[in-house]
Design a protein around this motif. Structure first.
Motif, PDB file in Angstrom:
ATOM      1  N   ILE A 225      35.238  30.348  31.660  1.00 49.80           N
ATOM      2  CA  ILE A 225      35.328  29.295  32.671  1.00 49.80           C
ATOM      3  C   ILE A 225      36.540  29.524  33.569  1.00 49.80           C
ATOM      4  O   ILE A 225      36.456  29.441  34.794  1.00 49.80           O
ATOM      5  N   THR A 226      37.670  29.839  32.948  1.00 52.43           N
ATOM      6  CA  THR A 226      38.889  29.993  33.732  1.00 52.43           C
ATOM      7  C   THR A 226      38.751  31.140  34.731  1.00 52.43           C
ATOM      8  O   THR A 226      39.079  30.973  35.906  1.00 52.43           O
ATOM      9  N   ILE A 227      38.257  32.283  34.280  1.00 54.40           N
ATOM     10  CA  ILE A 227      38.186  33.429  35.190  1.00 54.40           C
ATOM     11  C   ILE A 227      37.291  33.121  36.386  1.00 54.40           C
ATOM     12  O   ILE A 227      37.686  33.294  37.537  1.00 54.40           O
ATOM     13  N   ILE A 228      36.090  32.621  36.120  1.00 56.02           N
ATOM     14  CA  ILE A 228      35.168  32.376  37.231  1.00 56.02           C
ATOM     15  C   ILE A 228      35.707  31.289  38.162  1.00 56.02           C
ATOM     16  O   ILE A 228      35.711  31.436  39.381  1.00 56.02           O
TER      17      ILE A 228
ATOM     18  N   ASN B 129      26.558  18.993  30.247  1.00 55.89           N
ATOM     19  CA  ASN B 129      26.520  19.906  29.126  1.00 55.89           C
ATOM     20  C   ASN B 129      26.281  21.360  29.536  1.00 55.89           C
ATOM     21  O   ASN B 129      25.730  22.156  28.786  1.00 55.89           O
ATOM     22  N   THR B 130      26.697  21.680  30.784  1.00 58.61           N
ATOM     23  CA  THR B 130      26.813  23.093  31.168  1.00 58.61           C
ATOM     24  C   THR B 130      28.218  23.243  31.747  1.00 58.61           C
ATOM     25  O   THR B 130      28.929  22.260  31.925  1.00 58.61           O
ATOM     26  N   TRP B 131      28.580  24.496  32.068  1.00 60.89           N
ATOM     27  CA  TRP B 131      29.918  24.706  32.623  1.00 60.89           C
ATOM     28  C   TRP B 131      29.949  24.550  34.134  1.00 60.89           C
ATOM     29  O   TRP B 131      31.020  24.600  34.735  1.00 60.89           O
ATOM     30  N   LEU B 132      28.775  24.360  34.736  1.00 59.47           N
ATOM     31  CA  LEU B 132      28.729  24.336  36.202  1.00 59.47           C
ATOM     32  C   LEU B 132      29.629  23.277  36.846  1.00 59.47           C
ATOM     33  O   LEU B 132      30.290  23.577  37.837  1.00 59.47           O
TER      34      LEU B 132
ATOM     35  N   LEU C  24      32.398  22.324  35.974  1.00 59.42           N
ATOM     36  CA  LEU C  24      33.786  22.749  35.869  1.00 59.42           C
ATOM     37  C   LEU C  24      34.065  23.933  36.790  1.00 59.42           C
ATOM     38  O   LEU C  24      35.203  24.205  37.139  1.00 59.42           O
ATOM     39  N   ILE C  25      33.004  24.649  37.153  1.00 63.52           N
ATOM     40  CA  ILE C  25      33.187  25.891  37.900  1.00 63.52           C
ATOM     41  C   ILE C  25      32.856  25.732  39.377  1.00 63.52           C
ATOM     42  O   ILE C  25      33.635  26.102  40.248  1.00 63.52           O
ATOM     43  N   MET C  26      31.680  25.144  39.661  1.00 63.02           N
ATOM     44  CA  MET C  26      31.163  25.165  41.027  1.00 63.02           C
ATOM     45  C   MET C  26      32.057  24.534  42.089  1.00 63.02           C
ATOM     46  O   MET C  26      32.242  25.124  43.152  1.00 63.02           O
ATOM     47  N   PRO C  27      32.619  23.325  41.866  1.00 64.66           N
ATOM     48  CA  PRO C  27      33.380  22.709  42.958  1.00 64.66           C
ATOM     49  C   PRO C  27      34.490  23.619  43.478  1.00 64.66           C
ATOM     50  O   PRO C  27      34.803  23.596  44.670  1.00 64.66           O
ATOM     51  N   GLY C  28      35.036  24.460  42.625  1.00 60.60           N
ATOM     52  CA  GLY C  28      36.100  25.360  43.037  1.00 60.60           C
ATOM     53  C   GLY C  28      35.695  26.333  44.128  1.00 60.60           C
ATOM     54  O   GLY C  28      36.529  26.786  44.904  1.00 60.60           O
TER      55      GLY C  28
END
Lengths: 316, 282
Positions: free
Chosen positions: B82-85, B142-145, B147-151
């Motif tokens: 999660i952090t890298i992406i 319940n997915t990582w999206l 946490l990732i997508m808005p960035g």
């Protein structure tokens, strides 16, 4: 500019269509928008839409599933007149913010004054003082904090061993002291405003101090007449920043005390979380979110409006 | 006493005093570190002694086992991914946007720029409920999206940081490239991008810290323990239901902080610079 235009007129005859598209892509106005497009899209999708839909939800009763039921201003009425826990959380949050922000900035400034000079040893000290800011917001530190200030914790035992306290006592479990432990954790992380202050102190021209020395000013006077006025823009920046993040505090209070005991550490966002995600009162939670936006905006606006009374921008 | 000895004594007092405060500052961190090598009994019986009675490495083994069959290798893998992406998305998009604000002239720029500043100041938690509902309707809970997508749509703080940095580059660079026939896009990729590396590194460090430590997002969006990040996993040590094994909690807390501390010591210089550039008039 001229070179560009002649090039595109050469292309005009051959591929008129693609050339007009091209010109459009390279038009400065459009180029700008192409670059900031991700921001605009993100702003609309992740900020504007949620903002508006939470405004709507704040007038409804909504559990997260099904359709929201319109109840007018009831959520707002409930908040201020029927929910003593909400009022308490508001009080706790204000106490938290108005104690930790001034203290954190004062510590940051004092330490920055000590450390403004360069040198290797000083740089090492700076690192040590900054480290808590880097990790202080993590769950890991909150877990340790819970133990340090707990019934079997170090602080406890230490105070007993030097005779300041008589019996074991849980700082976290008692409603008089629980908030204090969280405030101390927040103050402990004064490293980042400290670095900002150090950078600001380095920007103050030495000539000002030299002139003051010639005029016979002592250290104290120099601090109040030169250092402080020159630092006001940075103090202002830090104040706005810290104030906002203070109202957003969540993780530490949530992990260490979970808002307890007896709601003594029920910070605003912790309560908002509890209402919205453990009891699923999302309409009520949205109303709370909006009141928070209004509170933070008013405080920021007050700060900005006092700006020209005390903030000194050198060259203006 | 002559002048120099007085000065030396003063210096010694200063350093002793500062060192004492330093100790106080990092005491909790040291306590956690050494605590991770203490037995449960040692932790409770001698809480005031910093060092373990006997070095005990079992906490790391016990802690690593995790909860309900999910070990910390899963949590670490999740957090790292999660952090890298997310960091890549935040920094790359912020650089593009910052360039647009710093070097393009277009209608409405001032308005968009002030909007950007306001979003930077806006408390993100207040948007959480509608965002949650929105992501839920996308099927992203319940997915990582979430946490990732808005960035990938820019992160105002980094946009501002990179913006300040680009503004300090001489504009003649852009102009001469423009006369040579480069478009704004080429100028960005060929000329500006290599020059703003320090600002990008600073942003990356901050982004890594914040993503790695993020607790609110993962706690709200992730329900399946197999998808948990480290911060949410660590919280489980404090759950009343969990049998609290403090040594194991400290051990995992130490491991979770290790990447952050390593990055901190490696890239300190960039951090200090980053803070000074954003914190000031520019």
């Amino acid at each position: 500019m001229r070179y560009k235009r002649s090039e595109s007129s050469v292309l005009k005859n051959k591929k008129q269509c693609s050339s007009s598209l091209r010109r459009r892509i390279y038009n400065e106005n459009i180029v700008g928008y192409v670059f900031i497009a991700p921001f605009i899209i993100g702003f609309l999708v992740f900020t504007v839409y949620p903002l508006l839909s939470s405004l709507y939800l704040s007038f409804t009763k909504f559990s997260g599933l099904g359709t929201p039921e319109w109840i007018g201003l009831l959520n707002y009425k409930r908040m201020f007149f029927l929910d003593p826990r909400y009022i308490k959380s508001l009080k706790v949050t204000f106490v938290y913010v108005f104690i930790y922000v001034p203290l954190r900035l004062t510590f940051a400034l004092i330490v920055a004054m000590l450390f403004k000079a360069g040198g290797r040893i000083i740089a090492a000290y700076r690192t040590m003082f900054y480290l808590p800011s880097v990790i202080g917001g993590s769950v890991a530190v909150a877990v340790v904090w819970r133990q340090l200030w707990g019934y079997d914790g170090v602080i406890n035992r230490f105070l007993i061993s030097i005779g300041l306290m008589e019996e074991q006592f849980s700082f976290i479990g008692s409603k008089e002291t629980a908030l204090m432990t969280i405030i101390i954790l927040a103050i402990w992380q004064f490293g980042s405003p400290m670095l900002v202050f150090i950078a600001g102190l380095k920007d103050i021209p030495m000539s000002l101090y030299e002139a003051a020395t010639v005029d016979g000013a002592n250290g104290w006077k120099k601090f109040w007449k030169i250092t402080m006025p020159c630092l006001t823009p940075i103090i202002f920046f830090n104040l706005v920043n810290q104030l906002i993040s203070g109202f957003m505090a969540f993780t530490q209070a949530f992990i260490i005390t979970r808002g307890g005991p007896n709601d003594a550490t029920m910070l605003y966002v912790v309560y908002l979380y509890e209402k919205s995600f453990t009891t699923f009162q999302m309409g009520y939670g949205s109303a709370m979110a909006w009141v928070l936006i209004v509170i933070v905006s008013i405080l920021t606006a007050i700060l900005f409006s006092t700006q020209n009374k005390w903030v000194y921008y050198g060259n203006e | 006493m002559n002048y120099t000895t007085k000065k030396i004594i003063k210096k010694i007092i200063f350093h002793v005093f500062i060192l004492a405060i330093c100790m106080l500052m990092i005491y909790p961190i040291l306590y956690m570190f050494f605590g991770s090598f203490k037995t449960q009994q040692d932790i409770f019986q001698n809480p005031t002694s910093l060092f373990p009675e006997k070095w005990h490495f079992k906490n790391y083994v016990n802690g690593w086992k995790g909860f309900g069959g999910t070990t910390f290798s899963t949590f670490f893998k999740n957090s790292i991914f999660i952090t890298i992406i997310a960091v890549f998305g935040q920094v790359a998009s912020s650089a593009v946007i910052a360039y647009g604000f710093a070097r393009c002239r277009f209608k409405g720029k001032t308005i968009w720029f002030s909007i950007m500043i306001i979003t930077m100041l806006m408390p993100q938690q207040v948007l959480i409920i509608p965002q949650y509902i929105m992501f839920n309707s996308f099927g992203w809970v319940n997915t990582w999206l979430p946490l990732i997508m808005p960035g990938f749509f820019g992160y105002p703080f980094f946009i501002f940081l990179v913006y300040q940095f680009i503004r300090r580059l001489p504009e003649e660079l852009d102009e001469s490239a423009y006369i040579d026939g480069c478009s704004k896009y080429t100028i960005f990729f060929r000329i500006v991008l290599p020059l703003i590396k320090p600002a990008l590194i600073t942003s990356m460090i901050f982004a890594t810290y914040w993503k790695w430590d993020d607790f609110f997002g993962p706690m709200i969006y992730l329900t399946d323990i197999k998808k948990y990040t480290i911060s949410v996993a660590l919280k489980m040590f404090t759950d009343p239901a969990a049998q609290s094994d403090w040594g194991a909690a400290y051990a995992m807390a130490c491991l979770s902080l290790a990447p952050v501390v390593i990055i901190f010591f490696t890239f300190q210089k960039y951090l200090v610079e980053g803070i000074s550039t954003t914190g000031l008039k520019g």
